[in-house]
Design a protein around this motif. Structure first.
Motif, PDB file in Angstrom:
ATOM      1  N   MET A 209       0.813  -1.387  -0.083  1.00  0.00           N
ATOM      2  CA  MET A 209       0.027   0.073   0.229  1.00  0.00           C
ATOM      3  C   MET A 209       0.900   0.949   0.126  1.00  0.00           C
ATOM      4  O   MET A 209       1.949   1.850   0.822  1.00  0.00           O
ATOM      5  CB  MET A 209      -0.795   0.241   1.052  1.00  0.00           C
ATOM      6  N   ASP A 210       1.057   2.496  -0.556  1.00  0.00           N
ATOM      7  CA  ASP A 210       1.599   3.388  -1.213  1.00  0.00           C
ATOM      8  C   ASP A 210       1.507   4.033   0.262  1.00  0.00           C
ATOM      9  O   ASP A 210      -0.119   3.772   1.445  1.00  0.00           O
ATOM     10  CB  ASP A 210       0.457   4.480  -2.116  1.00  0.00           C
ATOM     11  N   VAL A 211       2.560   4.786   0.931  1.00  0.00           N
ATOM     12  CA  VAL A 211       2.410   5.232   2.353  1.00  0.00           C
ATOM     13  C   VAL A 211       1.351   6.479   2.150  1.00  0.00           C
ATOM     14  O   VAL A 211       0.965   6.256   3.583  1.00  0.00           O
ATOM     15  CB  VAL A 211       4.153   5.429   2.304  1.00  0.00           C
ATOM     16  N   LEU A 212       1.334   7.251   1.511  1.00  0.00           N
ATOM     17  CA  LEU A 212       0.326   7.937   2.254  1.00  0.00           C
ATOM     18  C   LEU A 212      -1.120   7.330   2.706  1.00  0.00           C
ATOM     19  O   LEU A 212      -2.027   8.513   3.570  1.00  0.00           O
ATOM     20  CB  LEU A 212      -0.200   9.386   1.003  1.00  0.00           C
ATOM     21  N   ASP A 213      -1.449   6.323   1.311  1.00  0.00           N
ATOM     22  CA  ASP A 213      -2.595   6.030   1.656  1.00  0.00           C
ATOM     23  C   ASP A 213      -3.050   5.577   3.085  1.00  0.00           C
ATOM     24  O   ASP A 213      -3.537   5.680   4.185  1.00  0.00           O
ATOM     25  CB  ASP A 213      -3.351   4.881   0.606  1.00  0.00           C
ATOM     26  N   TRP A 214      -1.670   4.798   3.309  1.00  0.00           N
ATOM     27  CA  TRP A 214      -1.264   3.990   4.610  1.00  0.00           C
ATOM     28  C   TRP A 214      -1.819   5.093   5.855  1.00  0.00           C
ATOM     29  O   TRP A 214      -2.077   4.763   6.560  1.00  0.00           O
ATOM     30  CB  TRP A 214      -0.016   2.984   4.553  1.00  0.00           C
ATOM     31  N   PHE A 215      -1.071   6.261   5.839  1.00  0.00           N
ATOM     32  CA  PHE A 215      -0.764   7.293   6.641  1.00  0.00           C
ATOM     33  C   PHE A 215      -2.302   7.785   7.207  1.00  0.00           C
ATOM     34  O   PHE A 215      -2.699   7.972   7.584  1.00  0.00           O
ATOM     35  CB  PHE A 215       0.339   7.980   6.664  1.00  0.00           C
ATOM     36  N   SER A 216      -3.077   7.815   5.721  1.00  0.00           N
ATOM     37  CA  SER A 216      -4.784   8.527   5.483  1.00  0.00           C
ATOM     38  C   SER A 216      -5.538   7.373   6.523  1.00  0.00           C
ATOM     39  O   SER A 216      -6.168   8.029   7.704  1.00  0.00           O
ATOM     40  CB  SER A 216      -4.337   8.261   4.156  1.00  0.00           C
ATOM     41  N   GLN A 217      -4.917   6.591   6.103  1.00  0.00           N
ATOM     42  CA  GLN A 217      -5.892   5.248   7.181  1.00  0.00           C
ATOM     43  C   GLN A 217      -5.520   5.135   8.354  1.00  0.00           C
ATOM     44  O   GLN A 217      -6.326   4.565   9.694  1.00  0.00           O
ATOM     45  CB  GLN A 217      -5.407   3.513   6.316  1.00  0.00           C
TER      46      GLN A 217
ATOM     47  N   TYR B  10      -4.805   7.366  10.430  1.00  0.00           N
ATOM     48  CA  TYR B  10      -4.858   8.810  10.760  1.00  0.00           C
ATOM     49  C   TYR B  10      -6.508   8.384  11.416  1.00  0.00           C
ATOM     50  O   TYR B  10      -6.508   9.017  11.626  1.00  0.00           O
ATOM     51  CB  TYR B  10      -4.164  10.562   9.898  1.00  0.00           C
ATOM     52  N   ASP B  11      -6.886   8.114   9.997  1.00  0.00           N
ATOM     53  CA  ASP B  11      -8.773   8.173  10.227  1.00  0.00           C
ATOM     54  C   ASP B  11      -9.181   7.021  11.822  1.00  0.00           C
ATOM     55  O   ASP B  11      -9.834   7.462  12.178  1.00  0.00           O
ATOM     56  CB  ASP B  11      -9.325   7.803   8.775  1.00  0.00           C
ATOM     57  N   ALA B  12      -8.155   6.466  11.124  1.00  0.00           N
ATOM     58  CA  ALA B  12      -8.443   5.122  12.967  1.00  0.00           C
ATOM     59  C   ALA B  12      -8.465   5.974  14.442  1.00  0.00           C
ATOM     60  O   ALA B  12      -8.768   5.400  14.566  1.00  0.00           O
ATOM     61  CB  ALA B  12      -7.458   3.635  12.858  1.00  0.00           C
ATOM     62  N   GLN B  13      -7.491   6.460  14.378  1.00  0.00           N
ATOM     63  CA  GLN B  13      -7.218   7.608  15.370  1.00  0.00           C
ATOM     64  C   GLN B  13      -8.049   8.473  15.833  1.00  0.00           C
ATOM     65  O   GLN B  13      -8.950   9.200  16.825  1.00  0.00           O
ATOM     66  CB  GLN B  13      -6.359   8.235  15.524  1.00  0.00           C
ATOM     67  N   CYS B  14      -9.069   8.953  14.157  1.00  0.00           N
ATOM     68  CA  CYS B  14      -9.971   9.961  15.027  1.00  0.00           C
ATOM     69  C   CYS B  14     -11.286   9.524  16.246  1.00  0.00           C
ATOM     70  O   CYS B  14     -12.252   8.638  15.258  1.00  0.00           O
ATOM     71  CB  CYS B  14     -10.323  10.284  14.156  1.00  0.00           C
ATOM     72  N   ASP B  15     -11.638   9.969  16.366  1.00  0.00           N
ATOM     73  CA  ASP B  15     -12.924   8.822  17.511  1.00  0.00           C
ATOM     74  C   ASP B  15     -13.263  10.003  18.498  1.00  0.00           C
ATOM     75  O   ASP B  15     -14.516   9.809  18.863  1.00  0.00           O
ATOM     76  CB  ASP B  15     -12.030   8.481  19.009  1.00  0.00           C
ATOM     77  N   GLY B  16     -13.407  11.391  17.599  1.00  0.00           N
ATOM     78  CA  GLY B  16     -13.873  12.174  18.738  1.00  0.00           C
ATOM     79  C   GLY B  16     -13.821  13.512  19.010  1.00  0.00           C
ATOM     80  O   GLY B  16     -14.102  14.331  19.329  1.00  0.00           O
ATOM     81  N   ASP B  17     -12.540  12.749  19.966  1.00  0.00           N
ATOM     82  CA  ASP B  17     -11.703  13.448  20.311  1.00  0.00           C
ATOM     83  C   ASP B  17     -10.230  13.513  20.559  1.00  0.00           C
ATOM     84  O   ASP B  17      -9.366  14.477  20.367  1.00  0.00           O
ATOM     85  CB  ASP B  17     -11.977  13.000  22.206  1.00  0.00           C
ATOM     86  N   TRP B  18      -9.557  12.301  19.911  1.00  0.00           N
ATOM     87  CA  TRP B  18      -8.500  12.502  19.762  1.00  0.00           C
ATOM     88  C   TRP B  18      -7.764  13.647  18.431  1.00  0.00           C
ATOM     89  O   TRP B  18      -7.032  14.609  18.793  1.00  0.00           O
ATOM     90  CB  TRP B  18      -7.620  11.268  18.944  1.00  0.00           C
ATOM     91  N   GLU B  19      -8.309  14.147  18.107  1.00  0.00           N
ATOM     92  CA  GLU B  19      -8.141  14.176  16.242  1.00  0.00           C
ATOM     93  C   GLU B  19      -8.691  15.569  16.823  1.00  0.00           C
ATOM     94  O   GLU B  19      -8.009  17.174  16.242  1.00  0.00           O
ATOM     95  CB  GLU B  19      -9.214  14.416  15.301  1.00  0.00           C
ATOM     96  N   HIS B  20      -9.141  16.988  17.846  1.00  0.00           N
ATOM     97  CA  HIS B  20      -9.374  18.077  18.726  1.00  0.00           C
ATOM     98  C   HIS B  20      -8.030  18.139  19.491  1.00  0.00           C
ATOM     99  O   HIS B  20      -7.916  19.426  19.582  1.00  0.00           O
ATOM    100  CB  HIS B  20     -10.509  18.042  19.274  1.00  0.00           C
ATOM    101  N   GLY B  21      -7.123  17.533  20.344  1.00  0.00           N
ATOM    102  CA  GLY B  21      -6.569  17.569  21.594  1.00  0.00           C
ATOM    103  C   GLY B  21      -4.849  17.337  20.442  1.00  0.00           C
ATOM    104  O   GLY B  21      -4.344  18.242  21.476  1.00  0.00           O
TER     105      GLY B  21
ATOM    106  N   LYS C 124      -0.510  10.282  21.770  1.00  0.00           N
ATOM    107  CA  LYS C 124      -1.045   9.572  22.626  1.00  0.00           C
ATOM    108  C   LYS C 124      -2.516   9.263  22.928  1.00  0.00           C
ATOM    109  O   LYS C 124      -3.311   9.968  22.220  1.00  0.00           O
ATOM    110  CB  LYS C 124      -1.418  10.908  24.155  1.00  0.00           C
ATOM    111  N   GLY C 125      -3.131   8.039  23.214  1.00  0.00           N
ATOM    112  CA  GLY C 125      -4.453   8.255  22.655  1.00  0.00           C
ATOM    113  C   GLY C 125      -4.143   6.881  21.428  1.00  0.00           C
ATOM    114  O   GLY C 125      -5.978   6.481  21.055  1.00  0.00           O
ATOM    115  N   THR C 126      -3.080   6.932  20.743  1.00  0.00           N
ATOM    116  CA  THR C 126      -3.147   6.048  19.647  1.00  0.00           C
ATOM    117  C   THR C 126      -2.401   4.883  20.569  1.00  0.00           C
ATOM    118  O   THR C 126      -2.350   4.401  20.971  1.00  0.00           O
ATOM    119  CB  THR C 126      -3.010   6.174  19.067  1.00  0.00           C
ATOM    120  N   ASP C 127      -2.567   3.602  19.460  1.00  0.00           N
ATOM    121  CA  ASP C 127      -1.677   2.518  19.176  1.00  0.00           C
ATOM    122  C   ASP C 127      -0.116   2.833  19.855  1.00  0.00           C
ATOM    123  O   ASP C 127       0.717   1.324  19.640  1.00  0.00           O
ATOM    124  CB  ASP C 127      -2.578   0.949  18.238  1.00  0.00           C
ATOM    125  N   CYS C 128       0.206   3.798  19.652  1.00  0.00           N
ATOM    126  CA  CYS C 128       1.431   4.076  19.615  1.00  0.00           C
ATOM    127  C   CYS C 128       1.746   4.223  20.630  1.00  0.00           C
ATOM    128  O   CYS C 128       3.020   4.945  21.354  1.00  0.00           O
ATOM    129  CB  CYS C 128       1.990   4.718  18.385  1.00  0.00           C
TER     130      CYS C 128
END
Length: 96
Positions: A1-9, A11-22, A42-46
């Motif tokens: 998978m292209d790295v930009l596609d992977w990174f987009s996915q 990022y999307d998986a981290q967005c839970d209504g809170d993480w992307e705001h703070g 913080k708040g990610t699997d990493c």
């Protein structure tokens, strides 16, 4: 998978209504010239993982990149042709 596609996915998986705001991720430019990458973990699997600084330097002044973690943030910087190197390093580290 292209790295930009992977990174987009990733990022999307981290967005839970809170993480992307703070927290989040940012890609910017630096005046060397080049790129900067900052990804809040913080708040990610990493969350809490660390990466000692890794660096690539070549003979040309703009052919370089470096990545590391600091204060629960993945950071990268590199020459103008190394944005993909930064993202690939993050992907390799995050999926390890």
């Amino acid at each position: 998978m292209d790295v930009l596609d992977w990174f987009s996915q990733w990022y999307d998986a981290q967005c839970d209504g809170d993480w992307e705001h703070g927290f989040g991720a940012s890609i910017g430019t630096i005046d060397n010239p080049g790129w900067s990458l900052k990804i809040d973990l913080k708040g990610t699997d990493c969350d809490g993982r660390t990466l000692d600084r890794i660096t690539h330097n070549d003979a040309h002044d703009t052919d370089w990149w470096t990545c590391w973690t600091e204060d629960n943030v993945f950071r990268g910087a590199g020459g103008p042709r190394h944005l993909s190197s930064l993202l690939e390093t993050f992907r390799d580290w995050a999926t390890r």
